[in-house]
Design an enzyme around this catalytic site. Structure first.
Site, PDB file in Angstrom:
ATOM      1  N   HIS A 127       0.848  -1.202   0.000  1.00 31.06           N
ATOM      2  CA  HIS A 127       0.000   0.000   0.000  1.00 31.06           C
ATOM      3  C   HIS A 127       0.874   1.239   0.000  1.00 31.06           C
ATOM      4  O   HIS A 127       1.838   1.329   0.750  1.00 31.06           O
ATOM      5  CB  HIS A 127      -0.903   0.017   1.234  1.00 31.06           C
ATOM      6  N   ASP A 167     -14.925   2.611   7.228  1.00 32.21           N
ATOM      7  CA  ASP A 167     -13.953   3.539   6.635  1.00 32.21           C
ATOM      8  C   ASP A 167     -14.591   4.379   5.532  1.00 32.21           C
ATOM      9  O   ASP A 167     -14.293   5.559   5.403  1.00 32.21           O
ATOM     10  CB  ASP A 167     -12.734   2.782   6.083  1.00 32.21           C
ATOM     11  N   ARG A 175     -14.425  12.756   6.899  1.00 34.22           N
ATOM     12  CA  ARG A 175     -13.132  13.421   7.146  1.00 34.22           C
ATOM     13  C   ARG A 175     -12.788  14.359   6.009  1.00 34.22           C
ATOM     14  O   ARG A 175     -12.249  15.448   6.226  1.00 34.22           O
ATOM     15  CB  ARG A 175     -12.031  12.370   7.333  1.00 34.22           C
ATOM     16  N   SER A 224      -7.500   3.980   9.127  1.00 30.99           N
ATOM     17  CA  SER A 224      -8.182   3.908   7.829  1.00 30.99           C
ATOM     18  C   SER A 224      -7.438   2.960   6.883  1.00 30.99           C
ATOM     19  O   SER A 224      -8.023   2.071   6.264  1.00 30.99           O
ATOM     20  CB  SER A 224      -8.267   5.324   7.248  1.00 30.99           C
ATOM     21  N   LYS A 247      -8.522  -1.408   6.157  1.00 31.90           N
ATOM     22  CA  LYS A 247      -8.801  -1.936   4.807  1.00 31.90           C
ATOM     23  C   LYS A 247      -7.818  -3.036   4.437  1.00 31.90           C
ATOM     24  O   LYS A 247      -8.189  -4.064   3.865  1.00 31.90           O
ATOM     25  CB  LYS A 247      -8.673  -0.806   3.771  1.00 31.90           C
TER      26      LYS A 247
END
Ligand code: URA
Length: 434
Positions: free
Chosen positions: A82, A161, A168, A183, A187
């Site tokens: 990620h 999320d 947000r 967050s 995921k």
């Protein structure tokens, strides 16, 4: 339990219990906590923070707010990666096929771009026919059959999320280390892989503006992952200037293909070699990072990474002939040159401005429902450290719109030219293993 008391306690800087955090997350998903209370709570977290234990509980309850993928029936170590996002970040498209070409299992859920950042799914869709929405069964089958799937997250994964991120975004509560960490990790943990490499970006074009805050985010995410038994590691890499030379969907896919042919820009190749080495070590293919880098270089030279990229697109319905013939990608109707007004050395290229300009050219969205022009984008002929002569081309902009004055001015303004060559920092500043 009342939400107003939980907000009050966080407002006073108190540590929340697991019960309080789960009450909040469940309330977000079932609607019993209204948006105004959720927003007040998020702002209290922005100012008061959360410690590692609170962030772990928040992550755990967010992860369990929807489906958690079980990949345990697929043999081997399942790998994921990620990036915290940036401009020109086409890493997954070169890196993950290389890693999968060694037999590692890549199970990756990706996102779309918004604002100045690009998203892997949009880039993939620039290859005609590609369908990035796979059912859970199809996703798992593809990982089992060809060793790699890169797909959109299903709506059943981490609904907490989705709700929180949207709030947000409009309440100025994105930039908080515990909120970003929970967050991202909720995921990643819900998508079922065993080992995760986090590429935490710092710099003007990133959420984290400097190395210490990127390190704090990376360390927290590693600790959260480890608590749940995952092999999570991180690199901290620069997003001071865009990554590579291409920014924009089809342009970036072409650069990812060129990189798998051994013709990638040097900063991007450095990232691929290092991140690839870590992933091969996590996947128990390479005993250490030196061996990993060597293997990645070999896989580029032999073309095995490129062959895997073709398999990936073919499996997801894309026209894989584009990978062999990148000249088939549509080109924009207009090409504009941005030239240097003075000579010297490129000292800075503001990624935020380049990302924003690419969006104005049509490569990105300002709202989630906007359409994308795959051919639009920017090619940086000059990168930080390069020498330029007066009048030389710094960058080329591509668009199907003729009136793009604002974007061109932004690209020009992104470049800072100095009389002396600036010191060059390594792209990867740190590797954090534990
Ligand atoms: N990416 C995410 O998925 N969440 C954040 O909060 C920030 C970046």
């Amino acid at each position: 339990m009342r939400m107003v008391d939980i907000i009050e306690r966080k407002k006073e800087g108190k540590k929340l219990t697991e019960e309080e955090i789960s009450f909040f997350v469940k309330g977000i998903v079932d609607g019993s906590v209204p948006d105004y209370q959720a927003s007040a709570f998020l702002m209290a977290v922005v100012f008061r923070g959360m410690d590692e234990e609170e962030t772990s509980y928040l992550t755990k309850w967010m992860m369990n707010s929807g489906d958690v993928l079980d990949l345990s029936d697929i043999p081997g170590i399942k790998l994921d990666k990620h990036s915290t996002g940036g401009v020109g970040d086409k890493t997954s498209l070169s890196l993950m096929p290389l890693v999968a070409s060694f037999g590692c299992k890549v199970a990756k859920m990706s996102g779309r771009g918004l604002g100045h950042t690009g998203g892997t799914l949009d880039k993939m869709e620039s290859v005609p026919g590609t369908n990035v929405y796979l059912s859970e069964e199809a996703f798992k089958k593809q990982v089992r059959d060809i060793g790699i799937a890169i797909a959109g997250q299903t709506s059943e994964i981490d609904p907490a999320d989705k709700k929180l991120y949207a709030l947000r975004d409009v309440t100025s509560t994105v930039e908080s280390i515990p909120l970003i960490a929970s967050s991202i990790m909720s995921k990643k943990l819900a998508s079922g892989s065993d080992a995760i490499l986090l590429d935490v970006k710092y710099g003007k074009g990133a959420f984290m503006k400097d190395v210490p805050s990127a390190r704090a985010l990376a360390t927290l995410m590693i600790k959260i992952g480890r608590r749940l038994g995952k092999d999570v590691r991180a690199i901290i890499s620069g997003m001071e200037e865009p990554l590579g030379k291409a920014v924009g969907n089809a342009l970036e896919v072409k650069e990812a293909i060129a990189t798998l042919r051994g013709e990638g820009p040097s900063d991007f190749v450095e990232l691929i070699e290092n991140a690839g080495a870590i992933l091969l070590n996590q996947g128990q293919v390479a005993k250490d990072l030196e061996e990993g880098k060597k293997l990645i270089r070999e896989a580029i030279n032999s073309g095995q990474g490129l062959a895997k990229l073709k398999e990936l697109f073919a499996a997801e319905g894309g026209d894989a002939s584009y990978i062999d013939h990148p000249e088939k990608f549509p080109t924009a109707a207009y090409e504009f040159e941005i030239r240097a007004k003075e000579g010297g050395f490129v000292e800075e290229i503001d990624s935020l401005s380049i990302g924003h300009a690419a969006m104005l050219l049509g490569a990105g969205r300002s709202r989630a429902e906007d359409n994308i022009d795959f051919a639009a984008g920017i090619y940086l002929e000059k990168k930080v450290g390069d020498e330029v002569a007066p009048g030389e081309v710094l960058a080329r902009a591509y668009s199907n719109k003729e009136a793009v004055k604002e974007a061109l001015a932004e690209i020009e303004g992104a470049y800072v030219i100095a009389s002396e060559q600036p010191p060059l920092l390594p792209l990867i500043r740190e590797y954090i293993e534990a």
